[in-house]
Design an enzyme around this catalytic site. Structure first.
Site, PDB file in Angstrom:
ATOM      1  N   CYS A 201     -59.894 -66.551   2.515  1.00 42.98           N
ATOM      2  CA  CYS A 201     -60.285 -67.527   3.479  1.00 42.98           C
ATOM      3  C   CYS A 201     -60.875 -68.894   2.470  1.00 42.98           C
ATOM      4  O   CYS A 201     -61.441 -68.553   1.402  1.00 42.98           O
ATOM      5  CB  CYS A 201     -61.667 -67.026   4.193  1.00 42.98           C
ATOM      6  SG  CYS A 201     -62.408 -68.316   5.271  1.00 42.98           S
TER       7      CYS A 201
ATOM      8  N   GLU B 172     -58.345 -67.044  12.105  1.00 48.63           N
ATOM      9  CA  GLU B 172     -58.714 -68.255  12.849  1.00 48.63           C
ATOM     10  C   GLU B 172     -59.682 -68.149  13.873  1.00 48.63           C
ATOM     11  O   GLU B 172     -60.706 -68.863  14.074  1.00 48.63           O
ATOM     12  CB  GLU B 172     -57.727 -69.632  12.705  1.00 48.63           C
ATOM     13  CG  GLU B 172     -56.912 -69.404  11.477  1.00 48.63           C
ATOM     14  CD  GLU B 172     -57.649 -69.836  10.322  1.00 48.63           C
ATOM     15  OE1 GLU B 172     -58.962 -70.540  10.201  1.00 48.63           O
ATOM     16  OE2 GLU B 172     -57.228 -69.378   9.089  1.00 48.63           O
TER      17      GLU B 172
HETATM   18 NI    NI Z   1     -61.139 -68.343   6.824  1.00 47.46          NI
END
Ligand code: NI
Length: 181
Positions: A88, A131
């Site tokens: 991420c 997401e």
């Molecule tokens: Ni992320």
């Protein structure tokens, strides 16, 4: 269009539930452009609006050479699962094997307010799930098993960006469509 700073783990905006988009205007299209440009520059496979400090249900993706975006996503997940490395942009340098549904059908809207469906398997499915989690204040380390989550939190504490107050790890109250362990 402009590259924007990416919010880092510990920022409360990453733990907020993002609001549905109701106005498909020029500002929204500017947000999609900023998300796309920032994601490509990073580079990353996806970027959600909260990662730019905007608590709206919008994300972009860039997987297998295809760039796109989705607004107000609503996911249907396959029963079949996959396990593979995930990271991420809000947790720089961390990667852990994360269990996800193998396939996803995501219904939502494009930036002009037209209904669209994005369908994918493997990496695209993983990206869409990751997401969409961001829009619910969920970060991928929440999806890890206890031992791996502990390792992730240790890595965060030892990172040069995660030395602030100990973050609260939220265990998801959301349905995982039977994919939770
Ligand atoms: Ni992320």
């Amino acid at each position: 269009m402009a590259i924007q700073p990416i919010r880092i783990f510990g920022d409360p905006v990453l733990r907020a539930t993002a609001q549905p988009v109701t106005t498909f205007d020029k500002e929204l299209r500017a947000l999609v452009a900023d998300l796309t440009e920032t994601m490509i520059d990073a580079p990353g496979a996806g970027l959600a609006a909260p990662q730019l400090g905007v608590s709206l249900r919008v994300f972009t993706y860039h997987v297998d050479g295809v760039t796109g975006h989705l607004i107000n996503p609503d996911l249907s997940l396959s029963e079949e699962e996959q396990e593979g490395p995930e990271g991420c942009l809000s947790l720089p340098g961390l990667r852990y094997d994360t269990r996800r549904a193998y396939g996803v059908v995501a219904k939502g809207f494009n930036m002009y307010g037209d209904p669209v469906t994005v369908e994918g398997t493997q990496l695209l499915a993983r990206c869409i799930q990751h997401e969409t989690d961001h829009l619910d204040g969920i970060i991928f380390i929440d999806r890890l098993d206890t031992a791996q989550r502990k390792a992730a939190l240790k890595a965060i504490r030892e990172s040069d960006w995660g030395s602030g107050p100990a973050p609260v790890v939220k265990v998801s109250p959301h349905s995982t469509f039977g994919s939770a362990r």
